[in-house]
Design an enzyme around this catalytic site. Structure first.
Site, mmCIF file in Angstrom:
data_model
loop_
_atom_site.group_PDB
_atom_site.id
_atom_site.type_symbol
_atom_site.label_atom_id
_atom_site.label_comp_id
_atom_site.label_asym_id
_atom_site.label_seq_id
_atom_site.Cartn_x
_atom_site.Cartn_y
_atom_site.Cartn_z
ATOM 1 N N HIS B 67 0.595 -0.668 -0.007
ATOM 2 C CA HIS B 67 0.099 -0.432 0.005
ATOM 3 C C HIS B 67 0.310 1.253 -0.098
ATOM 4 O O HIS B 67 0.670 1.971 -0.750
ATOM 5 C CB HIS B 67 -1.060 -0.364 1.308
ATOM 6 C CG HIS B 67 -1.386 1.589 1.334
ATOM 7 N ND1 HIS B 67 -1.365 2.205 2.634
ATOM 8 C CD2 HIS B 67 -2.449 1.707 0.910
ATOM 9 C CE1 HIS B 67 -2.123 3.368 2.686
ATOM 10 N NE2 HIS B 67 -3.345 3.103 2.253
ATOM 11 N N GLU B 70 2.489 2.039 -3.149
ATOM 12 C CA GLU B 70 1.167 2.420 -4.093
ATOM 13 C C GLU B 70 1.165 3.972 -3.853
ATOM 14 O O GLU B 70 0.940 4.996 -4.913
ATOM 15 C CB GLU B 70 0.200 1.764 -3.721
ATOM 16 C CG GLU B 70 -1.853 2.340 -4.530
ATOM 17 C CD GLU B 70 -2.676 2.409 -3.364
ATOM 18 O OE1 GLU B 70 -2.703 4.449 -3.633
ATOM 19 O OE2 GLU B 70 -3.320 1.986 -3.251
ATOM 20 N N HIS B 71 0.815 4.490 -2.956
ATOM 21 C CA HIS B 71 1.619 5.779 -2.665
ATOM 22 C C HIS B 71 2.070 6.495 -3.219
ATOM 23 O O HIS B 71 2.097 7.657 -3.514
ATOM 24 C CB HIS B 71 1.017 6.165 -1.237
ATOM 25 C CG HIS B 71 -0.126 6.386 -0.427
ATOM 26 N ND1 HIS B 71 -0.346 7.440 0.163
ATOM 27 C CD2 HIS B 71 -0.893 5.151 -0.348
ATOM 28 C CE1 HIS B 71 -1.158 6.956 0.929
ATOM 29 N NE2 HIS B 71 -1.990 6.037 0.181
ATOM 30 N N GLU B 142 -4.269 8.867 7.791
ATOM 31 C CA GLU B 142 -5.034 7.600 7.005
ATOM 32 C C GLU B 142 -5.117 5.980 7.593
ATOM 33 O O GLU B 142 -6.576 5.693 7.641
ATOM 34 C CB GLU B 142 -3.996 6.999 5.229
ATOM 35 C CG GLU B 142 -5.045 6.218 4.579
ATOM 36 C CD GLU B 142 -5.230 5.693 3.439
ATOM 37 O OE1 GLU B 142 -3.713 5.724 3.120
ATOM 38 O OE2 GLU B 142 -5.753 5.029 3.052
#
Lengths: 425, 430
Positions: B67, B70-71, B142
């Site tokens: 993840h 991905e960012h 997040e």
């Protein structure tokens, strides 16, 4: 460009809107009922569609009604209650497969319209009252729905901002209604309200799909017939300018929720509404906007930060999730971005980029039947018919000066912060 | 380029496997304004133990790294890719799941340029220590956001209960602690291992001309030097058959309690159409048991044990799978007991008959037609199915084939008390 054509017909007591399009595998029908938001009726309106979708005279239980939907190739049916400006809007949607994609040729559109009519016009009633059991069950679920806003802190803080900012205005009411009014509703009083709503509400039926407009019109005319009415206006007032109000609330949360409300003094259909759209896009509407760039990418303070417009009330809301200790810092960065907007500190490229993204967003929304209904319904709420190509043109033609003028019209009203129990100030 | 026609659905799908191994699918959608494209790698949060590209030993990487990567892929030396997409009138996004990382855009103009941007940004990583550190603050928020979200905690809580070792139990975004260990070198190592075109799938759906789009993608890929590479080796650990934990109660700042009952799938080696049949059979089973037209739903709703938030779902991937049922409830103990009893009662299969199967089948077929109005659904689900060697467009033919016996058999195999588990969210004691 796929600008759509909407045919609007005056029917008995309602308007029929047909958009013919062959891009969907399904046909969508949406029934809309609009009345001014008021404390007196808000909870009854929040309950009514849920009672209607639970049972009907011919399908006297939820199981019977849902079995019938399943048999219609999984027709979907759902209801919704929302706010648009100072109106409370009930939507009842039915979506059926287009039988041309099935081996079975049952006329599903006609069946879908008949079902919608059954839900709206043929509820389960006894002695001028709804079925008591159905009403009690749906009252219980409505209370749960009202409670559940408290458990989702993003929704909760958005709602709390509106409550604080618009206190004394009808807009402060939640579309789900008021918890302490639920128990007072009876099967008799709700049925009275049902009759009143169908006598007075502004009614609209949207049908979207690969349909024959003549056939839809004939079927609708035979199924739906109501008395003529003059829809009521909401007498929405524009909030007065006042000193900034700051509200902090402590709860057991891990992340602070910062919500800031602005008055734009501009509504859908106003001449500077187009420039307002572009203003909001440059300021905070997208992932290229000033808020995202400065609060998230540069200062690393938040995962989400965005602004959005309430077009019929003239509000703009900023929302973000931050650490408690970063409250001042985040508010300052957000205010700096607004100052930059006011002084024209944004480039032609930012303007072009934003216009391109707004146009894209609009066209994409038109690719879904429900999105199309929501866009077209703005015209009903505002009583101004803005064709979509005019909307695009107006937005594209707004200039830097127009945007600066809008920025200087917008004023900060209320800052709401949901913070932790031992907030580190 | 191969053309596959689905006559009943009036859709045509175009496919080609490129020389570097990339699978490309194109589906023109008549009448749509928008084009939607996803570029997906078969790499998700569960792939945390693997043999890095060019190395001889397995490594374990920090939780949340897929993840995080991905960012970080969105940031380049000259700024972030969001800016470029919006200059081209597109909106871009990405998501990481247990098994996939997908990058996507949608746009109604400049489709070719946006497609070029999508492919190029995913194939051109730029990680520095400085930008990696900066991202820790953003992802930290997040993670904190999800920590406050009771539905999220509940859903991942019930999955965590089921597994002892399998990495599906780990939070997709990791924890603030775990991501603090991530470095730019680790990101490059993961990138080199999992972002080879042969591990990826590109799906383009919308207002497009298939020939031209395929040619564009080919010529983009031919300019890049991708050497053939060996199979990726991944490890997931030995997993027990039963649920690792029978129950977990999370105390949170909520007013309404919540309860989910989960069933861990039995070990399965199914792929392809067998897997599709299993997935659809269990979903039909759940519809028969808990759909709004079912007796169980009526009973639970009438007793006030469930409300609009009630839902059920079944997911099967290679190596893990689960069915999950539940929602908000005033009495999580009682709801948990009732759901458990209803499921166990369904094991012998007498609840399944021709009538309710036929109803569930029609509901599913109509639901599928509704879903394929959505380019997002088509691209994302097609990719998920393809990674499991299934074909999304087999759904309707397979639904038409499923028998009472198939559904009864899947009830018999999935329902087993030792694989049940319960997760609750309850209001914190004040």
């Amino acid at each position: 460009m796929g600008v759509i054509s909407e045919a609007i017909k005056d029917m008995k007591g309602y308007k029929l809107h047909i958009v013919k399009s062959d891009k969907y595998k399904t046909n969508t029908m949406v029934w809309k009922m609009k009345a001014p938001l008021s404390k007196e009726s808000v909870t009854k309106r929040a309950l009514l569609p849920y009672v209607l979708q639970s049972s009907t005279a011919n399908y006297p239980s939820t199981a019977a009604l849902r079995s019938y939907l399943d048999d219609l190739y999984g027709a979907s049916m759902f209801v919704d209650v929302s706010k648009k400006g100072e109106y409370q809007i009930i939507s009842i949607s039915v979506e059926v497969a287009n039988e041309k994609f099935l081996s079975d040729q049952t006329p599903l559109l006609k069946k879908g319209l008949e079902l919608l009519a059954e839900i709206i016009k043929n509820p389960l009633i006894k002695n001028n009252a709804f079925d008591g059991e159905t009403v009690e069950k749906e009252k219980r679920t409505l209370k749960q729905r009202i409670h559940s806003v408290n458990d989702d802190k993003m929704r909760y803080s958005s709602f709390r901002l509106v409550q604080e900012m618009c206190s004394g205005e009808p807009y402060a009411l939640h579309a789900n209604g008021e918890l302490d009014q639920v128990d007072d509703i009876s099967e008799v009083s709700l049925f009275e309200y049902y009759q009143k709503a169908f006598a007075e509400d502004e009614l609209d039926l949207y049908v979207i799909g690969d349909v024959s407009p003549e056939e839809v019109e004939t079927t609708a005319a035979s199924l739906f017939e109501f008395a003529d009415r003059v829809p009521q206006d909401s007498n929405s007032l524009d909030g007065v300018r006042r000193e900034e109000k700051v509200v902090k609330e402590e709860q057991d949360v891990k992340q602070g929720k910062l919500n800031i409300g602005y008055r734009t003094h501009i509504k859908y259909g106003d001449p500077d509404y187009y420039a307002l759209q572009v203003f909001n896009g440059i300021f905070g509407g997208f992932s290229h906007s000033k808020l995202f760039h400065n609060v998230r990418e540069k200062a690393s303070l938040a995962y989400y930060v965005a602004s959005r417009l309430e077009s019929h009330k003239g509000l703009m809301m900023v929302m973000s999730g931050i650490e408690f200790k970063n409250f001042e810092l985040a508010v300052n960065i957000i205010k700096e971005q607004m100052d930059a907007m006011r002084s024209g500190d944004f480039t032609d490229e930012e303007i072009e980029q934003t216009k391109a993204v707004i146009e894209n967003q609009m066209l994409e929304t038109l690719d879904t039947a429900r999105g199309m209904v929501e866009i077209l319904y703005h015209n009903v709420v505002s009583k101004i018919n803005v064709p979509l190509d005019q909307w695009m043109k107006g937005m594209q033609e707004s200039t830097k000066d127009d945007i600066i003028a809008v920025a200087n019209k917008v004023n900060l009203d209320t800052i709401y912060f949901l913070t932790g129990m031992e907030a580190g100030e | 380029m191969e053309k596959i026609a689905f006559d009943q659905l009036q859709e045509e799908l175009y496919y080609e496997k490129l020389a570097n191994g990339l699978d490309v699918y194109i589906l023109p959608k008549k009448g749509f304004n928008k084009t939607y494209a996803t570029f997906t790698t078969k790499y998700g949060s569960i792939d945390n133990h693997f043999m890095p590209f060019g190395k001889q030993e397995f490594v374990k990487v920090p939780d949340g790294i897929a993840h995080f990567l991905e960012h970080k892929l969105f940031e380049k030396a000259d700024g972030d890719v969001f800016q470029q997409f919006s200059r081209q009138g597109a909106s871009a996004n990405a998501f990481t799941s247990f098994t996939r990382t997908a990058y996507l855009f949608s746009s109604t103009s400049n489709v070719e340029r946006n497609l070029e941007t999508l492919i190029d940004f995913v194939q051109d990583p730029y990680f520095t220590e400085k930008t990696v550190e900066k991202e820790k603050g953003i992802i930290g928020q997040e993670i904190t956001m999800y920590d406050d979200n009771p539905d999220w905690r509940l859903y991942f809580g019930v999955i965590e209960n089921m597994y002892q070792n399998h990495p599906v139990k780990i939070d997709i975004a990791g924890t603030i602690e775990s991501i603090s260990h991530i470095t730019k070198d680790m990101l490059y190592e993961c990138y080199e291992t999992f972002y080879h075109p042969s591990n990826m799938l590109l799906f383009v759906v919308g207002a497009i001309e298939p020939e031209a789009i395929m040619n564009q993608i080919k010529s983009n890929q031919e300019k890049k030097d991708y050497t053939a590479k060996p199979e990726i080796q991944r490890r997931f650990g030995q997993e027990i058959e039963e649920s690792a934990k029978k129950k977990q109660v999370l105390q949170m700042n909520v007013q309404t309690p919540k309860c989910l009952v989960g069933i861990k799938s039995p070990p399965s080696t199914l792929t392809g159409s067998e897997m599709l049949k299993q997935e659809l059979s269990v979903n039909i089973l759940l519809d028969i048991l808990f759909g709004k037209s079912s007796d169980h739903y009526t009973e639970l709703y009438n007793e006030g044990l469930i409300d609009d938030s009630f839902s059920y779902d079944y997911t099967q991937e290679q190596g893990f799978g689960f069915a999950i049922v539940g929602g908000d409830t005033p009495d999580p103990e009682k709801l948990g007991e009732k759901l458990t009893a209803m499921l166990l009662d369904a094991k012998q299969g007498s609840i399944i008959n021709e009538d309710n199967l036929e109803r569930a089948r029609k509901k599913k077929i109509g639901g599928f037609l509704r879903s394929i109005n959505s380019p997002e659904f088509i691209a994302n689900q097609f990719t998920r199915y393809a990674f499991n060697e299934m074909d999304l467009f087999d759904v309707v033919p397979m639904l038409e084939k499923i028998t009472v016996k198939d559904v009864q058999e899947s009830a018999g195999s999935i329902i087993d008390e030792k694989r049940f588990t319960i997760c609750q969210v309850v209001p914190k004691n004040k």
